[in-house]
Scaffold this active site. Structure first.
Site, PDB file in Angstrom:
ATOM      1  N   THR A 183      11.416  13.194   3.805  1.00 43.84           N
ATOM      2  CA  THR A 183      10.398  12.539   3.522  1.00 43.84           C
ATOM      3  C   THR A 183       9.065  13.521   4.067  1.00 43.84           C
ATOM      4  OG1 THR A 183       8.594  10.805   4.108  1.00 43.84           O
ATOM      5  CG2 THR A 183      10.359  10.960   5.438  1.00 43.84           C
ATOM      6  N   GLU A 330      11.616   5.535   5.338  1.00 43.98           N
ATOM      7  CA  GLU A 330      12.391   5.220   6.470  1.00 43.98           C
ATOM      8  C   GLU A 330      12.908   3.895   6.432  1.00 43.98           C
ATOM      9  OE1 GLU A 330       9.560   7.031   6.394  1.00 43.98           O
ATOM     10  OE2 GLU A 330       9.235   8.205   7.922  1.00 43.98           O
ATOM     11  N   LYS A 440      -1.941  11.158   0.786  1.00 42.43           N
ATOM     12  CA  LYS A 440      -0.941  10.559  -0.171  1.00 42.43           C
ATOM     13  C   LYS A 440      -1.569  10.558  -1.656  1.00 42.43           C
ATOM     14  CE  LYS A 440       3.185   8.245  -0.268  1.00 42.43           C
ATOM     15  NZ  LYS A 440       3.642   6.794  -0.265  1.00 42.43           N
ATOM     16  N   TRP A 445       3.424  13.079  -0.752  1.00 38.80           N
ATOM     17  CA  TRP A 445       2.589  13.498   0.429  1.00 38.80           C
ATOM     18  C   TRP A 445       2.239  15.012   0.040  1.00 38.80           C
ATOM     19  CZ3 TRP A 445       1.195   9.825   3.409  1.00 38.80           C
ATOM     20  CH2 TRP A 445       2.056   8.736   3.503  1.00 38.80           C
TER      21      TRP A 445
HETATM   22  P1  AMP Z   1       6.755   7.120   1.579  1.00 40.10           P
HETATM   23  O1  AMP Z   1       8.009   7.110   2.768  1.00 40.10           O
HETATM   24  O2  AMP Z   1       6.732   8.116   0.774  1.00 40.10           O
HETATM   25  O3  AMP Z   1       7.363   5.847   0.751  1.00 40.10           O
HETATM   26  O4  AMP Z   1       5.494   6.421   2.036  1.00 40.10           O
HETATM   27  C1  AMP Z   1       5.316   5.456   3.176  1.00 40.10           C
HETATM   28  C2  AMP Z   1       3.782   5.341   3.259  1.00 40.10           C
HETATM   29  O5  AMP Z   1       3.122   5.040   2.095  1.00 40.10           O
HETATM   30  C3  AMP Z   1       3.540   4.223   4.162  1.00 40.10           C
HETATM   31  O6  AMP Z   1       3.861   4.495   5.603  1.00 40.10           O
HETATM   32  C4  AMP Z   1       2.262   3.923   3.949  1.00 40.10           C
HETATM   33  O7  AMP Z   1       1.323   4.933   4.615  1.00 40.10           O
HETATM   34  C5  AMP Z   1       2.226   4.434   2.378  1.00 40.10           C
HETATM   35  N1  AMP Z   1       2.230   2.805   1.426  1.00 40.10           N
HETATM   36  C6  AMP Z   1       3.517   2.638   0.904  1.00 40.10           C
HETATM   37  N2  AMP Z   1       3.060   1.554   0.277  1.00 40.10           N
HETATM   38  C7  AMP Z   1       1.864   1.336   0.413  1.00 40.10           C
HETATM   39  C8  AMP Z   1       1.078   0.155   0.211  1.00 40.10           C
HETATM   40  N3  AMP Z   1       1.346  -0.926  -0.771  1.00 40.10           N
HETATM   41  N4  AMP Z   1      -0.398   0.454   0.364  1.00 40.10           N
HETATM   42  C9  AMP Z   1      -0.772   1.265   1.080  1.00 40.10           C
HETATM   43  N5  AMP Z   1      -0.070   2.243   1.710  1.00 40.10           N
HETATM   44  C10 AMP Z   1       1.284   2.230   1.164  1.00 40.10           C
END
Ligand code: AMP
Length: 544
Positions: A183, A330, A440, A445
């Site tokens: 990630t 994570e 994002k 990312w």
């Molecule tokens: P990832 O590891 O790429 O899945 O990213 C995780 C991060 O995405 C989280 O810590 C949040 O910052 C963001 N994220 C995931 N789901 C949501 C959601 N439903 N609403 C807002 N942010 C989200």
């Protein structure tokens, strides 16, 4: 302690899931769309045999237990075969994110020490850009998705051809690594999250609960979310365990082609980031009569916040239900889900929509708390903001071979998410900000620090701060605020050209703001929040 008299040593491994699909649901179907739009179909019976063949072929390579096997693939049926053959043969499924720049992919595949990489033929040109820099790579196996495998490579079908359709599983400890994902959701190099058989199995059971995603044998599941992104939110594992039918979209993720697929294949659960659903809603608003979505039970939206207007639009105008979920690489990734509780049944639509717009309350076995900067635990009052911390059997306890971010794991056993939230008395989490300095965009990312460092290496640039601008389609896009050195100048084009080549195209800022100074905190850090407050709508205004 009086120990319970149960078979507590029965291992929670993925082999059990695969066995179920093959033994109990052999007639259930899998449909997989190729790059040319044609659909390949088979059933779990055939899937099971081919997955065994692949496991046998992999075992024949002489890899050691725990060796990483990479995949650089779109969502398709052969990727599902790898999803189970690799971990069930004792190796680690390492899904590589094909949207990353080759610099990152090189770092990741080297850090993971991938020994074998499966690659779609359509993505071979990408792999060929960095494969020679991969120190541990011994073998490349090409999935002939858009034509025959070129000379010099092993073809996937040849690799498994003639292998026995029965496979003797090695003994696997439930704590052994099964899969890994890197990630970029924090600063610095991408970090590996190494899932165990146990964490993935427990997560799968959780994803199938009625109050979570409720995946069942009756479902037809379409993961639009890539299989290289947090295990496609665990859907492939959930479908195989329950025998739910699966539909894979291949590389074409345009809204129209997804709607065609959902309609033709009678999909009941589809999952993806908001960007995908924004496009789909716009098309439905134009002419919903083109598609029959009567089988759709729910559309899972996560990865970024699902705008309440979108949730409402689907429900009001098209009778479609959205499940808004929060999670992280994570956390395997499911952490919380925005379900309206039964005591809220009498609430107004507006109130219920506000609940659905939150990140929801945690799923069973995920504990949450939020914490102030000074470490104080905060009240669940729906107002006080703090960093969300989580723990549970499918939450990472550390990054793989990487101490850079060890401080994200607290001494008392919690993981610091980097999401700034309020939590109300009902346990609903609402994200208000992010402490991690990243952007994002469309669910993927972008590292602001990497862009800033590169911009500040330009001879005319004194300071560069990259921050998230709101965007109607991508949710967020990078904007660069630039301060020039005295007497120096550069154009937007100069700066874009300077960045090109070192970053994926979609990482490049959408706008450059030339400013006299960048607001800073008392300790001299860029104040991104202030930049976002002042210029966060820059792109929205430009579009309008
Ligand atoms: P990832 O590891 O790429 O899945 O990213 C995780 C991060 O995405 C989280 O810590 C949040 O910052 C963001 N994220 C995931 N789901 C949501 C959601 N439903 N609403 C807002 N942010 C989200």
């Amino acid at each position: 302690m009086l120990r319970g008299c149960m078979m507590d040593d029965y291992p929670l491994t993925l082999t059990h899931l695969l066995e179920r699909a093959g033994r109990l649901f052999p007639k259930n179907q899998i449909a997989s769309r190729g790059p040319d739009g044609s659909i390949f179909r088979y059933d779990y019976g055939a899937y099971y045999k081919r997955t065994h063949q692949l496991a046998n072929a992999l075992t024949g390579l002489g890899l050691q237990p725990g060796d990483r096997v990479g995949t650089l693939c779109w969502n398709h049926h052969r990727h599902l075969e790898m999803y189970f053959a690799i971990p069930c043969a004792g190796f680690v499924l390492h899904t590589l994110n094909l949207r990353l720049h080759t610099n990152d992919l090189t770092y990741i595949a080297n850090h993971a020490e991938d020994k074998v990489i499966f690659v779609d033929r359509s993505l071979l040109p990408l792999l060929e850009q960095f494969k020679d820099q991969l120190k541990s790579l011994q073998k490349v196996i090409v999935v002939p998705d858009d034509g025959p495998t070129p000379d010099g490579y092993t073809d996937y079908e040849d690799f498994i051809a003639g292998q026995p359709e029965e496979f003797t599983y090695p003994e696997i400890d439930e704590r052994a690594a099964a899969a890994m994902c890197y990630t970029s959701g924090t600063t610095g190099n991408p970090k590996g999250v190494l899932y165990s058989h146990r964490s993935t199995t427990l997560h799968t059971m959780s994803a199938c609960m009625t109050d979570t995603l409720g995946i069942s044998e009756r479902d037809t599941v379409l993961p639009v979310v890539p299989m290289f992104h947090a295990n496609a939110w665990g859907l492939p594992f959930a479908a195989v365990m329950t025998g739910a039918e699966m539909v894979f979209p291949g590389p074409n993720l345009q809204p129209e082609s997804l709607l065609d697929l959902m309609s033709a294949e009678k999909v009941s659960v589809a999952a993806g980031v908001p960007t995908i659903w924004i496009g789909i809603l716009a098309l439905l608003d134009q002419d919903a009569s083109r598609w029959d979505l009567s089988t759709m039970r729910t559309m899972v939206i996560g990865g970024s916040a699902a705008p309440p207007s979108m949730i409402d639009g689907f429900r009001q105008r098209h009778g479609l239900t959205v499940t808004h979920a929060w999670g992280m690489t994570e956390t395997n990734p499911l952490g919380s889900l925005a379900r309206v509780k039964r005591y809220m049944d009498g609430w107004s639509d507006e109130q219920k929509l506000a609940v659905q717009g939150t990140q929801g309350h945690p799923v069973p076995f995920v504990d949450i708390r939020h914490v102030a900067d000074d470490g104080t635990l905060l009240d669940w009052d729906g107002e006080t903001m703090g960093e969300l911390e989580v723990r549970g059997p499918w939450v990472a306890a550390s990054y793989y071979n990487n101490d850079e971010q060890a401080d994200r794991f607290t001494p008392d056993g919690w993981f610091k998410t980097g999401d700034i939230v309020t939590i109300n008395s009902d346990g609903y989490i609402a994200i208000t900000d992010r402490s991690k300095d990243v952007i994002k965009s469309g669910g993927e990312w972008i590292s602001t620090v990497a862009l800033e460092n590169a911009l500040m290496a330009h001879p005319a640039v004194a300071e560069a701060a990259v921050f998230a601008g709101r965007h109607p389609k991508w949710d967020e896009r990078p904007i660069a605020a630039i301060v020039f050195k005295p007497g120096q100048q550069a154009t937007e084009d100069d700066l874009a050209k300077h960045l090109e080549g070192n970053f994926a195209k979609w990482w490049l800022p959408d706008a450059y703001l030339f400013v006299n100074e960048i607001p800073k905190t008392s300790v001299g850090k860029f104040q991104k929040l202030k930049l976002r407050e002042e210029h966060g709508d820059h792109l929205v205004k430009q579009e309008a």
